[in-house]
Motif scaffolding. Structure first.
Motif, short mmCIF file in Angstrom:
data_model
loop_
_atom_site.label_atom_id
_atom_site.label_comp_id
_atom_site.label_asym_id
_atom_site.label_seq_id
_atom_site.Cartn_x
_atom_site.Cartn_y
_atom_site.Cartn_z
N LEU A 115 0.82 -1.22 0.00
CA LEU A 115 0.00 0.00 0.00
C LEU A 115 0.84 1.26 0.00
CD1 LEU A 115 -2.76 1.40 0.20
CD2 LEU A 115 -2.56 1.19 2.71
N LEU A 116 1.90 1.31 0.83
CA LEU A 116 2.68 2.55 0.95
C LEU A 116 3.34 2.91 -0.38
CD1 LEU A 116 4.27 2.11 4.49
CD2 LEU A 116 2.08 3.14 3.86
N ALA A 117 3.89 1.89 -1.10
CA ALA A 117 4.51 2.14 -2.41
C ALA A 117 3.44 2.56 -3.41
CB ALA A 117 5.24 0.90 -2.89
N THR A 118 2.25 1.96 -3.31
CA THR A 118 1.15 2.32 -4.21
C THR A 118 0.73 3.76 -4.00
OG1 THR A 118 0.39 0.02 -4.18
CG2 THR A 118 -1.15 1.67 -4.97
N ILE A 119 0.65 4.20 -2.72
CA ILE A 119 0.26 5.59 -2.43
C ILE A 119 1.28 6.55 -3.02
CG2 ILE A 119 -0.02 7.27 -0.56
CD1 ILE A 119 -1.27 5.07 1.12
N ARG A 142 2.43 10.52 -7.29
CA ARG A 142 3.29 10.98 -8.38
C ARG A 142 2.52 11.05 -9.68
NH1 ARG A 142 6.91 7.51 -7.70
NH2 ARG A 142 6.29 6.02 -9.35
N GLU A 143 1.73 10.02 -9.98
CA GLU A 143 0.91 10.04 -11.17
C GLU A 143 -0.14 11.15 -11.10
OE1 GLU A 143 1.01 8.15 -14.02
OE2 GLU A 143 2.96 7.50 -13.23
N PHE A 144 -0.71 11.38 -9.86
CA PHE A 144 -1.72 12.43 -9.69
C PHE A 144 -1.13 13.79 -10.01
CE2 PHE A 144 -4.20 15.48 -7.26
CZ PHE A 144 -5.50 15.10 -7.53
N GLU A 145 0.09 14.06 -9.52
CA GLU A 145 0.73 15.35 -9.79
C GLU A 145 1.10 15.48 -11.27
OE1 GLU A 145 3.94 15.29 -6.96
OE2 GLU A 145 2.86 16.62 -5.58
N TYR A 146 1.35 14.34 -11.95
CA TYR A 146 1.66 14.39 -13.38
C TYR A 146 0.43 14.82 -14.18
CZ TYR A 146 2.87 12.81 -18.06
OH TYR A 146 3.08 12.76 -19.43
N GLN A 150 -8.08 7.27 -3.35
CA GLN A 150 -8.23 7.54 -4.78
C GLN A 150 -9.48 8.38 -5.05
OE1 GLN A 150 -9.27 4.13 -7.17
NE2 GLN A 150 -8.00 4.84 -8.89
N GLU A 151 -10.62 7.98 -4.41
CA GLU A 151 -11.87 8.70 -4.64
C GLU A 151 -11.81 10.12 -4.09
OE1 GLU A 151 -15.67 9.32 -6.05
OE2 GLU A 151 -14.35 7.63 -6.42
N ASN A 211 -12.04 13.37 -6.48
CA ASN A 211 -13.15 14.30 -6.27
C ASN A 211 -12.64 15.70 -6.03
OD1 ASN A 211 -15.05 12.32 -6.61
ND2 ASN A 211 -15.40 12.00 -4.40
N ALA A 212 -11.57 15.84 -5.26
CA ALA A 212 -11.01 17.17 -4.99
C ALA A 212 -10.49 17.79 -6.28
CB ALA A 212 -9.89 17.06 -3.96
N ALA A 213 -9.76 17.01 -7.10
CA ALA A 213 -9.22 17.55 -8.35
C ALA A 213 -10.33 17.89 -9.33
CB ALA A 213 -8.24 16.55 -8.97
N THR A 214 -11.40 17.10 -9.34
CA THR A 214 -12.47 17.30 -10.31
C THR A 214 -13.40 18.45 -9.93
OG1 THR A 214 -12.42 14.93 -10.81
CG2 THR A 214 -14.37 16.16 -11.50
#
Length: 641
Positions: free
Chosen positions: A505-509, A514-518, A549-550, A554-557
Motif C-alpha cells: 500500500l505505501l509504495a502504491t500511495i 506521483r501520477e496524480f501530480e503528473y 483515490q476517490e 473528487n477534490a481535483a475534479t
C-alpha cells in the motif's frame, strides 16, 4: 391556772369557767412536740422540755368547736414550783406595782395564791412571742416583754411619753406618717379597741417591716387605768401574701388569656373558675354542672357517659390524671363540638384532693380536616388505583410494543448484517472484476497493441530514407498506438494497480501521488505517512487505497484546490486516513443525496467501503472553506471486510 381570753376562745373555755388540766391536756396531746401530758399528772406543765429547758415554736393542731382543725405554734417556759416560793404578802410599791415579800413575812393563804398567780402571769408575759407593751394612763410604757424590747431595739419601760413617741415612728401602708392621736396606744387610752391594723416601722437594723397592731384599754372600776398593745411582725407574711397575690394574678392572667377553655372545680366537682375561652366555647357561663356533661357528652365509639366517668369527675373523685381524652359535647342550638380533654387533681399540702383543673382544646376543625383528609386520601387512593391500573395496561402495551420492536430490530440487524455481507461480496466481486479486466487490458490488449507497434516500427525501419507520403501515415499510426497503449496502462492501473499486489500500500500511495501530480500539475500533494506496511492488514489495503483515490479525484475534479494534504497513521488500535484540501468546498448533505450507492465513486461509496470493514467515515466541508475526509478503520478489521 390562768388563761387569757384568747386562749379561752382557742380552747373553747367559757370566760367564767375554771381552767382544768383536761383543757391543757387536750391541746398538748394533739400536737407533734413529743409531750406526754396526762390529766392525772400534777407536773404536766412543770416539765416542758428535757432538764426543764424552754420550748420555742412548737407546732400543734386542735379540733375547733366548729369541727375544723386549727394549727398554731407556741412557746413553753418552765413554771414555778410550789416549793420555789415561801408564803408572803404582796405589797404595793410607790409606782403602783406589786412586790413579793420574803418568807419571814408570813402572809395568809389568799396572799400566797395571789403571789403565785402574779408570778405565773409575769412568766407568761415574758414568754409571749409577740411584742407586748403596757402603758399607764399618761402613755408612759410601764412594762415591755423581751419580744417588744427586741422589736424596738431598746427598752421603753419608764421612758417619757414624748421621747418614746419620737423613737416609735409608725407609717401607714402608703408611707404617710401616723398622727399622734391615731397611734394604737393613743386610741386605746382614748377607750378605742384597735384590731389587726397594719403599720410600717423601720427596725433597729434600718429595715422596713410591716407590723399588725392590736390595742385595748385597761379599765378599773369603769375608768381607764392604762392600755396594752400587742404587735405581730407581718413582714414575711405580707411578703408571702404579696407574692401569692402576684402569682395568683399572674395565674389568673394566664388562665384568662389562654386560648384553650380552662375550668376549675372544687372537691365536690362544682365549678369555681372558668376563663373567657370556656365561656365562649360553651356559649354560656358554666355554673354547677360537671364540665363535659353540659349537654350529653359521648365518645364517637361508645354510649353516653355517666357523669362520674367524665374526666374532671375522675380527677376529683379518683385522683386520676387524664391526658388527651377525646369527647364530643352537644352545645346549645344542637351544635356538636369535639374536644381534647386534659385534667389533673388539685391537692393541698397534706395530699388531699381539693378540686381539679381541666383544659379543653377544641379539635372540631382539626377533626373535620382529618375526616376531609381521610376522604381525600380515600379518593386519592381510588384515583391512584385507577391510574395504576391504567399505567399497568399502558406498561403492558409498551412491553408488547417493545417486544415487537425488539423483533423488528433483530430482523433489521439481520437485514443490515446481510446487507453488509452483500456489500462486501459486491465490492469483492467488483474488485475481482476490476483486477481481471486490468489484467486482460495489460496482458492481452496491451500485448496485442505492443505487437502491432513493434511490427509497424519494423516495417518503417526497412523503408528507404525518403519514403513516399503514404509511408508517413504509418508513422502517425504508430504514434496513435503509443497513446493508446499508455491509456490502456492508465485504465488498467486505475482498475487495479498491480503495484498494490507486488509492493504494497505505501509504495502504491507514493506511485499514485506521483501520477496524480503528473496529470494535475497545478496541485501540490503533501504526504504524511506515520505507519509501517506490516501494521496494515491486507483486507484494509484496497479499502484505504480506493477511499484515497476517490477523495483525491473528487477534490481535483470539483474543488479546484492548490494543495492536498494526505495523512495515514496508527491511532491506538485503529488506522486513520485523512485527506484535506483548500478547495472551494461543498454541501456534504446535498452531494450525498446525489451520490450513486455502492458504485465505487462518490461520498456514499467511500462511506460504504468504510462501513463494510466496521470503520467510521466523516466528511467536513463548507463552501470556500475546503474539504476534509476522515476514515477510521479497526485493527484487525471486521470479518465481513
Amino acid at each position: 391556772m390562768y388563761l387569757s381570753p384568747a386562749a379561752r376562745r382557742l380552747l373553747g373555755v367559757a370566760p367564767e369557767a375554771d381552767v382544768t388540766k383536761q383543757h391543757i391536756h387536750a391541746v398538748l396531746c394533739s400536737g407533734n412536740n413529743g409531750f406526754s401530758a396526762s390529766p392525772d399528772s400534777d407536773d404536766s406543765l412543770t416539765e416542758p422540755g428535757p432538764e426543764g429547758r424552754p420550748i420555742f415554736g412548737a407546732i400543734m393542731s386542735h379540733h375547733l368547736q366548729d369541727g375544723r382543725i386549727g394549727g398554731f405554734s407556741y412557746q413553753l417556759h418552765p413554771g414555778a414550783q410550789k416549793s420555789d416560793f415561801q408564803p408572803g404578802p404582796m405589797q404595793q410599791q410607790p409606782n403602783g406595782q406589786t412586790d413579793v415579800a420574803g418568807a419571814n413575812k408570813a402572809p395568809g393563804r389568799s396572799a400566797h395564791a395571789g403571789i403565785l398567780q402574779q408570778i405565773e402571769i409575769s412568766q407568761v408575759f415574758s414568754a409571749l412571742a409577740e411584742p407586748v407593751i403596757v402603758y399607764d394612763p399618761a402613755g408612759t410604757p410601764v412594762m415591755a416583754n423581751p419580744a417588744a424590747i427586741h422589736m424596738m431595739g431598746f427598752d421603753p419601760t419608764g421612758m417619757p411619753w414624748r421621747n418614746f413617741i419620737q423613737k416609735k415612728v409608725l407609717l401607714y401602708p402608703n408611707n404617710r406618717a401616723v398622727p399622734f392621736d391615731q397611734l394604737p396606744c393613743s386610741r386605746a387610752l382614748a377607750g378605742e379597741k384597735v384590731r389587726d391594723e397594719k403599720f410600717i416601722r423601720t427596725d433597729a437594723q434600718g429595715r422596713e417591716r410591716t407590723y399588725e397592731f392590736n390595742a385595748v384599754p385597761l379599765r378599773h372600776q369603769g375608768r381607764i387605768t392604762g392600755a396594752v398593745t400587742v404587735v405581730r411582725d407581718e413582714t414575711e407574711r405580707s411578703r408571702l401574701m404579696d407574692q401569692l397575690e402576684t402569682e395568683r394574678t399572674a395565674l389568673q392572667a394566664i388562665i384568662h388569656s389562654a386560648p384553650e377553655a380552662i375550668i376549675v372545680v372544687d372537691e365536690e366537682c362544682r365549678i369555681v373558675m372558668t376563663n373567657p375561652a370556656a365561656k365562649e366555647f360553651y356559649q354560656q357561663t358554666p355554673t354547677d354542672r360537671i364540665p363535659g356533661a353540659m349537654g350529653p357528652g359521648y365518645n364517637d365509639s361508645s354510649p353516653p357517659y355517666d357523669p362520674v366517668d367524665l374526666p374532671l369527675a375522675r380527677s376529683v373523685f379518683q385522683g386520676e390524671m387524664i391526658v388527651d381524652h377525646e369527647l364530643a359535647v352537644d352545645l346549645p342550638e344542637g351544635k356538636c363540638r369535639h374536644v381534647l380533654v386534659n385534667t389533673a387533681p388539685i391537692r393541698n399540702p397534706r395530699g388531699n384532693i381539693t378540686g381539679a383543673v381541666g383544659v379543653f382544646h377544641d379539635i372540631t376543625q382539626r377533626k373535620q380536616e382529618r375526616l376531609e383528609l381521610e376522604k381525600a386520601r380515600t379518593e386519592l387512593e381510588k384515583r391512584v388505583a385507577e391510574r395504576t391500573a391504567e399505567l399497568t395496561r399502558t406498561v403492558e402495551t409498551l412491553r408488547e410494543e417493545i417486544e415487537h420492536r425488539k423483533k423488528i430490530e433483530a430482523r433489521l440487524q439481520d437485514s443490515q448484517e446481510k446487507l453488509r455481507h452483500f456489500s462486501h461480496r459486491m465490492l469483492h466481486t467488483l474488485e475481482a472484476d476490476r483486477q481481471k479486466i486490468a489484467r486482460e487490458l495489460h496482458d492481452s490488449l496491451g500485448a496485442s497493441l505492443a505487437a502491432i507497434k513493434f511490427s509497424l516500427e519494423e516495417k518503417l525501419s526497412q523503408m528507404p530514407p525518403d519514403p513516399p507520403d503514404h509511408i508517413m501515415s504509418l508513422e502517425s499510426i504508430v504514434s496513435y498506438l503509443m497513446t493508446t497503449i499508455k491509456e490502456t496502462k492508465r485504465i488498467s492501473a486505475n482498475l487495479r494497480p498491480t503495484i498494490l499486489d507486488d509492493l504494497g500500500l505505501l509504495a502504491t500511495i507514493t506511485w499514485f501521488c506521483r501520477e496524480f501530480e503528473y496529470f494535475y500539475p497545478h496541485i501540490r500533494v503533501e504526504q504524511q505517512i506515520r505507519i509501517q506496511e506490516e501494521n496494515i492488514d491486507e483486507p484494509l489495503k484496497i479499502v484505504i487505497y480506493r477511499i484515497l483515490q476517490e477523495a483525491m479525484n473528487n477534490a481535483a475534479t470539483h474543488a479546484n484546490p492548490e494543495n492536498i494534504r494526505l495523512v495515514l497513521e496508527k491511532n491506538g488500535g485503529r488506522i486513520k486516513l485523512a485527506v484535506s484540501d483548500d478547495g472551494k468546498g461543498f454541501d456534504p448533505d446535498a452531494r450525498l443525496r446525489a451520490s450513486v450507492p455502492i458504485s465505487g465513486y462518490g461520498i456514499q461509496g467511500m462511506q460504504e467501503r468504510a462501513s463494510v470493514c466496521g470503520g467510521d467515515f466523516e466528511i467536513h466541508s463548507r463552501p470556500e472553506k475546503g474539504t476534509r475526509v476522515t476514515v477510521s478503520l479497526p485493527r484487525p478489521p471486521d470479518q465481513t471486510c
